[in-house]
Design an enzyme around this catalytic site. Structure first.
Site, PDB file in Angstrom:
ATOM      1  N   GLU A   1       0.893  -1.241  -0.050  1.00 41.98           N
ATOM      2  CA  GLU A   1       0.033  -0.051  -0.111  1.00 41.98           C
ATOM      3  C   GLU A   1       0.876   1.368  -0.008  1.00 41.98           C
ATOM      4  O   GLU A   1       1.767   1.092   0.804  1.00 41.98           O
ATOM      5  CB  GLU A   1      -0.895  -0.120   1.229  1.00 41.98           C
ATOM      6  CG  GLU A   1      -2.024  -0.794   1.428  1.00 41.98           C
ATOM      7  CD  GLU A   1      -2.790  -0.330   2.696  1.00 41.98           C
ATOM      8  OE1 GLU A   1      -2.684   0.845   3.066  1.00 41.98           O
ATOM      9  OE2 GLU A   1      -3.346  -1.416   3.150  1.00 41.98           O
TER      10      GLU A   1
ATOM     11  N   GLU B   1     -13.745   4.601  -0.283  1.00 42.37           N
ATOM     12  CA  GLU B   1     -14.569   3.952   0.716  1.00 42.37           C
ATOM     13  C   GLU B   1     -15.365   4.604   1.607  1.00 42.37           C
ATOM     14  O   GLU B   1     -15.054   5.010   2.758  1.00 42.37           O
ATOM     15  CB  GLU B   1     -13.435   2.691   1.507  1.00 42.37           C
ATOM     16  CG  GLU B   1     -12.913   1.983   0.563  1.00 42.37           C
ATOM     17  CD  GLU B   1     -11.925   1.061   1.385  1.00 42.37           C
ATOM     18  OE1 GLU B   1     -12.341  -0.103   1.711  1.00 42.37           O
ATOM     19  OE2 GLU B   1     -10.808   1.318   1.642  1.00 42.37           O
TER      20      GLU B   1
ATOM     21  N   GLU C   1      -9.636   9.448   5.203  1.00 43.47           N
ATOM     22  CA  GLU C   1      -9.798   7.997   5.265  1.00 43.47           C
ATOM     23  C   GLU C   1     -10.862   7.469   4.179  1.00 43.47           C
ATOM     24  O   GLU C   1     -10.672   6.400   3.403  1.00 43.47           O
ATOM     25  CB  GLU C   1     -10.316   7.398   6.574  1.00 43.47           C
ATOM     26  CG  GLU C   1      -9.180   7.875   7.576  1.00 43.47           C
ATOM     27  CD  GLU C   1      -8.089   6.589   7.407  1.00 43.47           C
ATOM     28  OE1 GLU C   1      -8.466   5.493   6.726  1.00 43.47           O
ATOM     29  OE2 GLU C   1      -6.918   6.875   7.567  1.00 43.47           O
TER      30      GLU C   1
ATOM     31  N   LYS D   1     -16.062   4.096   5.687  1.00 38.99           N
ATOM     32  CA  LYS D   1     -14.888   4.116   6.528  1.00 38.99           C
ATOM     33  C   LYS D   1     -15.166   5.406   7.811  1.00 38.99           C
ATOM     34  O   LYS D   1     -15.410   6.352   7.350  1.00 38.99           O
ATOM     35  CB  LYS D   1     -13.480   4.576   5.952  1.00 38.99           C
ATOM     36  CG  LYS D   1     -12.909   3.144   5.396  1.00 38.99           C
ATOM     37  CD  LYS D   1     -11.622   3.446   5.032  1.00 38.99           C
ATOM     38  CE  LYS D   1     -11.000   1.967   4.439  1.00 38.99           C
ATOM     39  NZ  LYS D   1      -9.624   2.230   4.250  1.00 38.99           N
TER      40      LYS D   1
END
Length: 459
Positions: free
Chosen positions: A266, A320, A329, A323
């Protein structure tokens, strides 16, 4: 995982951005997180990936629909065994066989599963109960895969945060935490035995958050900077990504595992954040990921691992939206849910565009004109740009040396203009590549003259 790892070790490093275009690069991957309620259908995601130069994808679990959608695409897939699976996998070989039977065998050989990652950042500070169970779980899964699918060649590994390092600055001082010595020695021995990679999650973004100075941002975004000298290795680092990787390499060498293959599981940069999240902007995300891709394609490698690119998975394919935590985030996505790009990261295949569900094409890189100094740029600025550009791989500054076709006029401005444009043309001609700390500008007027030819196109 619910949060990007916020542990970082401040190491500062280069902008080596020359690359040959190709239809695909085996070292560019993406992460596919699923903490969201608006993800596109798996088949649409597979088509999107095939329209890019991405050749690898990492899943955090084992989603059957997406694995089926990737069948026949030749896109290599990392799948994950959850942290919660580790105790049963470690204690019961039959549990490992059942896991392989349910999550691997139904998708072979059509889907190219390359690695099973056991847990995610299990050795990060926090719950220490899983650490002793990690290696047994990995061994049991490896045995189950060897029995059930020996010809598939699937490796078993685990992903670490940078928190496994006790030190990383300078990179030559990289070392693992003393409290992890025994656990990591076992894991690294297993990776050596099986030929599996050591997987790590470096995030220059979090280092910048703690030190939001312009010079730190330049280090993080692969932009021109004076570099940082490592007195231990006598090497100079000009981007934080390379320095973080070489700190990991140094730690592996110090532990006796210098041959271990490093994979970046990542890395990424959010394009949006809360008011107190320094640097979370579209421009910075585009610069980091675009310049990262260009750096990987250059095959320059790192100072300790030159001449090759480290396999790197960019976080993340989509946002996302479920989250928790700060806005960042939920804002790492390269693409929106309608399949349109959030920004151009240089991942489109040559001659293609990436569009959204309505057919609107994505914006292409700004491949027009030449990059020249701004009128107000000082000789001091331009000398720094000249030195920097000529030091980059693929930039040929011989024409501005004495006797060269572009030597005259023998001025800093003229020589810098030639070198800056060379670097701009070689890095893909994105708008952000003609920045040079706000001292450069794009022009449609060809700056070439007489026998001095400037590469570029004025279209």
């Amino acid at each position: 995982m619910p949060y990007r790892s916020r542990f970082f070790l401040l190491v500062i490093s280069p902008l080596i951005l020359t690359f040959p275009f190709a239809e695909s690069q085996s070292f560019v991957g993406v992460n596919y997180g699923e903490v969201a309620d608006n993800l596109p259908p798996p088949e649409a995601t597979a088509r999107l990936l095939e329209s890019t130069t991405v050749s690898k994808i990492r899943l955090y679990g084992t989603d059957p629909p997406i694995l089926r959608a990737l069948a026949g695409t030749n896109i290599s897939v990392i799948i994950g065994a959850a942290d919660g699976d580790i105790p049963s996998l470690a204690s019961d070989p039959s549990a490992a066989r059942r896991w392989v039977s349910a999550n691997v065998l139904p998708f072979l050989p059509a889907t190219a599963i390359s690695v099973v990652s056991v847990g995610n950042e299990v050795l990060a500070p926090g719950d220490a109960s899983l650490g002793p169970q990690l290696l047994p779980a990995m061994r049991n899964l490896h045995s189950a895969l060897s029995e059930a699918a020996p010809s598939a060649g699937i490796k078993v590994s685990t992903v670490h945060s940078m928190a496994v390092l006790a030190s990383s600055e300078p990179p030559s001082a990289g070392a693992f935490r003393a409290d992890l010595t025994s656990t990591l020695a076992g894991v690294l021995g297993f990776l050596r035995e099986t030929g599996a990679p050591f997987m790590i999650n470096p995030y220059p973004y979090f280092a910048y958050q703690s030190d939001p100075r312009p010079e730190t941002l330049a280090f993080c975004l692969f932009r021109p900077n004076p570099g940082r000298f490592d007195s231990g290795s006598k090497l100079t680092y000009t981007n934080m990504f390379d320095a973080q990787l070489d700190a990991v390499k140094s730690a592996l060498t110090a532990a006796g595992f210098s041959e271990a293959e490093v994979v970046v599981a990542e890395t990424g940069w959010p394009y949006r954040g809360d008011q107190d999240e320094a640097g979370a902007t579209v421009d910075n995300a585009k610069a980091f990921n675009g310049n990262l891709v260009a750096h990987l394609r250059s095959m320059a490698g790192t100072p300790l691992m030159p001449g090759r690119s480290v396999d790197t998975y960019i976080f993340a394919l989509y946002d996302e939206d479920l989250k928790p935590g700060p806005t960042s985030e939920r804002s790492f996505g390269l693409f929106r849910a309608d399949l349109s790009p959030v920004y151009d990261a240089g991942l489109a295949k040559t001659g293609t565009t990436q569009g959204n569900s309505t057919g609107t094409p994505a914006r292409k890189p700004a491949a027009a004109g030449w990059c020249v100094p701004k009128a107000e740029a000082t000789d001091e600025d331009l000398q720094a740009n000249l030195d920097y550009a000529c030091a980059q791989q693929g930039v040929d500054c011989r024409p501005i040396q004495e006797g060269g076709t572009c030597y005259l006029p023998n001025t800093v401005r003229s020589h810098a203009a030639y070198a800056m444009n060379q670097l701009y043309q070689n890095t893909g001609r994105h708008g952000w590549d003609c920045d040079f700390r706000k001292t450069a500008v794009l022009t449609r007027d060809n700056p070439g003259y007489a026998t001095c030819v400037y590469s570029g196109a004025g279209s």
